[in-house]
Write an enzyme that holds these catalytic residues in place. Structure first.
Site, PDB file in Angstrom:
ATOM      1  CG  ASP A   1      -2.151  -1.189   1.067  1.00 19.37           C
ATOM      2  OD1 ASP A   1      -2.504  -1.486  -0.039  1.00 19.37           O
ATOM      3  OD2 ASP A   1      -2.450  -1.606   2.209  1.00 19.37           O
ATOM      4  CG  ASP A   2       5.162   2.902   1.193  1.00 22.87           C
ATOM      5  OD1 ASP A   2       5.034   3.519   2.245  1.00 22.87           O
ATOM      6  OD2 ASP A   2       6.020   3.377   0.252  1.00 22.87           O
TER       7      ASP A   2
END
Length: 213
Positions: free
Chosen positions: A157-158
């Site tokens: 998700d980064d």
């Protein structure tokens, strides 16, 4: 040439693109932060959400000053502290609700102690800590990497991880979380190191950018 670390040796063996990136970046040198309790780490994470570092640090300083007899407040301290005092320190009402939920879940055992968290695997930690209001998977993954030093965390998700993947692997568009997760299976059990090198790919690209006119 000095002996490669286990992480680097594995990544070089299983992935030629990662091997090239490692050659460009150099040795794996992740820096883990001072050990803090899960409660303290999450209080800090909540403070930093959607704020610049200096602003968040100022809020934390005022928050800690509410409890002058302690290095850092305990969960019970947070629950008995007047909400308006915490508000005056700079926390929004939504963040105050998150702090109170965090404190309650630390007291009921949902949020493990420093000793207990060492015995849990990564997914168990993620499941427990994301039960806290305002705490998402990414926040817990950063705790796993930079507080606990876990070696096999891939925070898909980064944005930086996915951007680094796009740059290193010559993609024309941003990969999805699923694509990075699937590709990253080959990096096990050292996906944290792979994520670190993807972050460094973004840093390198920034250094190559021409200055703004």
């Amino acid at each position: 040439m000095s002996k490669l670390s286990p992480e680097v040796a594995h990544l070089c063996q299983v992935d030629p693109v990662m091997k090239r990136l490692i050659g460009q970046v150099g040795p794996y040198a992740i820096v883990t932060r001072a050990r803090r309790s899960p409660f303290e780490s999450l209080v800090r994470a909540i403070a930093f959400q959607q704020l610049h570092e200096k602003a968040a640090e100022s809020i934390l300083k005022r928050f800690r000053a509410l409890f002058p007899d302690r290095r850092f407040p305990r969960p019970a301290d947070v629950l008995v502290a007047p909400a308006e005092a915490i508000r005056a320190a700079g926390f929004s009402r939504a963040k105050i609700a998150a702090l109170q939920d965090l404190a309650a879940k630390a007291l009921d055992g949902t949020v493990p102690t420093t000793a207990a968290i060492q015995r849990l695997d990564d997914e168990a930690i993620i499941e427990r800590l994301t039960a806290v209001r305002g705490v998402g998977r990414w926040t817990v993954e950063m705790l796993l990497i930079f507080q606990l030093g876990r070696q096999d965390v891939l925070p898909v998700d980064d944005f930086g991880v996915r951007k680094g993947f796009r740059l290193a692997y010559g993609r024309s568009s941003m990969p999805t979380q699923k694509e990075v997760m699937q590709y990253g299976e080959r990096w096990r059990p050292y996906r944290t190191a792979a994520a670190w090198y993807l972050w460094r790919a973004v840093d390198a690209a920034k250094r190559r950018m021409p200055p703004a006119v």
